[in-house]
Motif scaffolding. Structure first.
Motif, PDB file in Angstrom:
ATOM      1  N   THR A  26       3.286  -5.320  -2.884  1.00  0.00           N
ATOM      2  CA  THR A  26       4.059  -6.563  -2.943  1.00  0.00           C
ATOM      3  C   THR A  26       5.411  -6.273  -2.324  1.00  0.00           C
ATOM      4  O   THR A  26       6.148  -5.389  -2.802  1.00  0.00           O
ATOM      5  CB  THR A  26       4.225  -7.032  -4.393  1.00  0.00           C
ATOM      6  OG1 THR A  26       2.920  -7.226  -4.967  1.00  0.00           O
ATOM      7  CG2 THR A  26       4.984  -8.344  -4.444  1.00  0.00           C
ATOM      8  N   TRP A  27       5.746  -7.003  -1.226  1.00  0.00           N
ATOM      9  CA  TRP A  27       6.910  -6.649  -0.420  1.00  0.00           C
ATOM     10  C   TRP A  27       8.208  -7.266  -0.935  1.00  0.00           C
ATOM     11  O   TRP A  27       9.282  -6.951  -0.422  1.00  0.00           O
ATOM     12  CB  TRP A  27       6.673  -7.077   1.030  1.00  0.00           C
ATOM     13  CG  TRP A  27       5.518  -6.357   1.659  1.00  0.00           C
ATOM     14  CD1 TRP A  27       4.274  -6.863   1.903  1.00  0.00           C
ATOM     15  CD2 TRP A  27       5.495  -5.000   2.093  1.00  0.00           C
ATOM     16  NE1 TRP A  27       3.460  -5.905   2.475  1.00  0.00           N
ATOM     17  CE2 TRP A  27       4.192  -4.741   2.612  1.00  0.00           C
ATOM     18  CE3 TRP A  27       6.424  -3.968   2.112  1.00  0.00           C
ATOM     19  CZ2 TRP A  27       3.818  -3.504   3.123  1.00  0.00           C
ATOM     20  CZ3 TRP A  27       6.056  -2.731   2.626  1.00  0.00           C
ATOM     21  CH2 TRP A  27       4.776  -2.508   3.126  1.00  0.00           C
ATOM     22  N   GLY A  28       8.151  -8.124  -1.917  1.00  0.00           N
ATOM     23  CA  GLY A  28       9.358  -8.682  -2.498  1.00  0.00           C
ATOM     24  C   GLY A  28       9.845  -9.960  -1.845  1.00  0.00           C
ATOM     25  O   GLY A  28      10.814 -10.571  -2.305  1.00  0.00           O
ATOM     26  N   ASP A  29       9.196 -10.366  -0.749  1.00  0.00           N
ATOM     27  CA  ASP A  29       9.598 -11.593  -0.046  1.00  0.00           C
ATOM     28  C   ASP A  29       8.529 -12.674  -0.150  1.00  0.00           C
ATOM     29  O   ASP A  29       8.491 -13.601   0.661  1.00  0.00           O
ATOM     30  CB  ASP A  29       9.887 -11.293   1.419  1.00  0.00           C
ATOM     31  CG  ASP A  29       8.683 -10.696   2.151  1.00  0.00           C
ATOM     32  OD1 ASP A  29       7.653 -10.405   1.494  1.00  0.00           O
ATOM     33  OD2 ASP A  29       8.773 -10.509   3.377  1.00  0.00           O
ATOM     34  N   GLY A  30       7.647 -12.539  -1.150  1.00  0.00           N
ATOM     35  CA  GLY A  30       6.588 -13.518  -1.330  1.00  0.00           C
ATOM     36  C   GLY A  30       5.298 -13.166  -0.638  1.00  0.00           C
ATOM     37  O   GLY A  30       4.336 -13.939  -0.704  1.00  0.00           O
ATOM     38  N   THR A  31       5.234 -12.024   0.018  1.00  0.00           N
ATOM     39  CA  THR A  31       4.009 -11.605   0.699  1.00  0.00           C
ATOM     40  C   THR A  31       3.499 -10.306   0.091  1.00  0.00           C
ATOM     41  O   THR A  31       4.251  -9.556  -0.539  1.00  0.00           O
ATOM     42  CB  THR A  31       4.250 -11.393   2.206  1.00  0.00           C
ATOM     43  OG1 THR A  31       5.177 -10.306   2.385  1.00  0.00           O
ATOM     44  CG2 THR A  31       4.811 -12.644   2.849  1.00  0.00           C
ATOM     45  N   SER A  32       2.207 -10.065   0.277  1.00  0.00           N
ATOM     46  CA  SER A  32       1.595  -8.838  -0.233  1.00  0.00           C
ATOM     47  C   SER A  32       0.444  -8.445   0.684  1.00  0.00           C
ATOM     48  O   SER A  32      -0.026  -9.245   1.501  1.00  0.00           O
ATOM     49  CB  SER A  32       1.080  -9.031  -1.667  1.00  0.00           C
ATOM     50  OG  SER A  32       0.085 -10.055  -1.695  1.00  0.00           O
ATOM     51  N   SER A  33      -0.010  -7.217   0.540  1.00  0.00           N
ATOM     52  CA  SER A  33      -1.134  -6.726   1.341  1.00  0.00           C
ATOM     53  C   SER A  33      -1.798  -5.576   0.608  1.00  0.00           C
ATOM     54  O   SER A  33      -1.179  -4.922  -0.239  1.00  0.00           O
ATOM     55  CB  SER A  33      -0.662  -6.286   2.727  1.00  0.00           C
ATOM     56  OG  SER A  33       0.366  -5.318   2.624  1.00  0.00           O
ATOM     57  N   THR A  34      -3.057  -5.370   0.939  1.00  0.00           N
ATOM     58  CA  THR A  34      -3.811  -4.250   0.361  1.00  0.00           C
ATOM     59  C   THR A  34      -3.878  -3.137   1.390  1.00  0.00           C
ATOM     60  O   THR A  34      -4.209  -3.370   2.558  1.00  0.00           O
ATOM     61  CB  THR A  34      -5.219  -4.695  -0.042  1.00  0.00           C
ATOM     62  OG1 THR A  34      -5.118  -5.737  -1.021  1.00  0.00           O
ATOM     63  CG2 THR A  34      -6.005  -3.540  -0.633  1.00  0.00           C
TER      64      THR A  34
END
Length: 345
Positions: free
Chosen positions: A79-87
């Protein structure tokens, strides 16, 4: 007990009792398996704690351990902290993420094993916009100078790509500075008209920032032609009155930029012209006149006035002609012309 029971029979009887009794004791092979309640442990590092807007942070995976699940079977969600995430795949050593806004962002990785147990690791990155800017004029004519000042340029800046808004993008040094620009023709052709937006892209070891908006300049179209005038001295018949040829230049638009002055004198039967080298040259034919007298002699117009020092004038007849050009490139539609008969020193 039957006294006649022999010892071998007694041994056999006891053995049977033990075998019969053993059926009630559960075998270790069928015991219940203990549940997995331990979360995996993982770690990561970021390449920097501070970035510029538009740059990417690089996450490097560290070791991941678990008491049951193999590392490759543990999921890693960032979770990048700007509302986006990735696996992130277990085999990926690094992963990058670009930030499109300023702020302090917490990067969190959640590690989850096959049993659903999870833990987190976190680190923060701060994103800012580099530099501050000031534009000296926000409305200009063609060829009118305007100054853009770059300040608070961060240490470590290697270069700045300065987009003037007209297709030209000069590369500047990565330091505080002032840059003078002017507008007329676009890089790919056509005239610059109306509002243009200025932007700057900063570079350092982490790459390029987003293009940062500096501001807007309105480029006005100047179609007016300047008007030249020659100022005649109070005693025009005196040679000493013409040590300087002077005049004015008015313009409704960008303002007069320069005057093109032609000075010719006739002494007796001899014709002389004041050349662009600011020396008198005698001419004996039209061809010589075109060669030595027509190349322009320019003087600067300052606050609507121009002046040319003309040493070496003699008695005779003096001819002065002046054209004026404004900052937008427009020339006067007609020249100013005067003549004087010099009879006294």
């Amino acid at each position: 007990m039957n006294s006649r029971l022999t010892r071998p029979l007694l041994t056999m009887a006891l053995s049977g009792a033990m075998i019969a009794g053993s059926a009630a004791v559960p075998s270790p092979a069928f015991a219940d398996t203990l549940p997995d309640t331990t979360a995996p442990v993982g770690a990561f590092t970021l390449n920097t704690p501070a970035l510029w807007i538009g740059q990417s942070v690089v996450l490097t995976q560290g070791a991941v351990t678990d008491d049951v699940s193999a590392p490759e079977l543990i999921t890693r969600k960032v979770t990048w902290g700007d509302g986006t995430s990735s696996t992130v795949a277990a085999g990926a050593a690094t992963v990058a993420h670009r930030y499109a806004s300023n702020g302090r962002f917490t990067v969190t990785v959640t590690y989850t094993d096959e049993a659903g147990n999870s833990s987190t690791a976190a680190s923060a990155v701060t994103v800012t916009t580099p530099g501050t800017f000031r534009i000296s004029k926000t409305s200009v004519w063609w060829y009118e100078d305007t100054v853009v000042t770059f300040s608070n340029v961060p240490a470590g800046t290697t270069k700045i790509a300065f987009d003037n808004g007209d297709g030209w993008v000069p590369i500047l040094k990565g330091k505080n500075q002032s840059v003078t620009i002017l507008y007329h023709t676009r890089k790919n052709g056509g005239l610059v008209k109306g509002p243009v937006t200025l932007r700057a892209t900063f570079y350092n070891k982490y790459g390029a920032s987003s293009p940062i908006r500096i501001g807007t300049i309105n480029v006005k179209v100047d179609s007016w032609r300047p008007v030249p005038k020659i100022k005649r001295p109070l005693r025009p018949s005196r040679v000493s009155s013409w040590k300087y040829v002077k005049g004015t230049a008015t313009d409704r638009g960008a303002g007069a930029f320069r005057a093109e002055v032609h000075v010719t004198r006739v002494t007796g039967s001899k014709v002389y012209c004041f050349t662009s080298a600011r020396k008198w040259k005698r001419v004996r034919s039209e061809a010589q006149f075109n060669k030595y007298c027509t190349p322009p002699l320019y003087v600067k117009v300052s606050r609507g006035k121009w002046s040319l020092r003309v040493p070496g004038i003699r008695k005779g007849k003096l001819y002065v002609e002046v054209w004026v050009q404004d900052r937008a490139g427009n020339w006067s539609s007609r020249s100013a012309f005067t003549t004087a008969k010099l009879t006294r020193s």
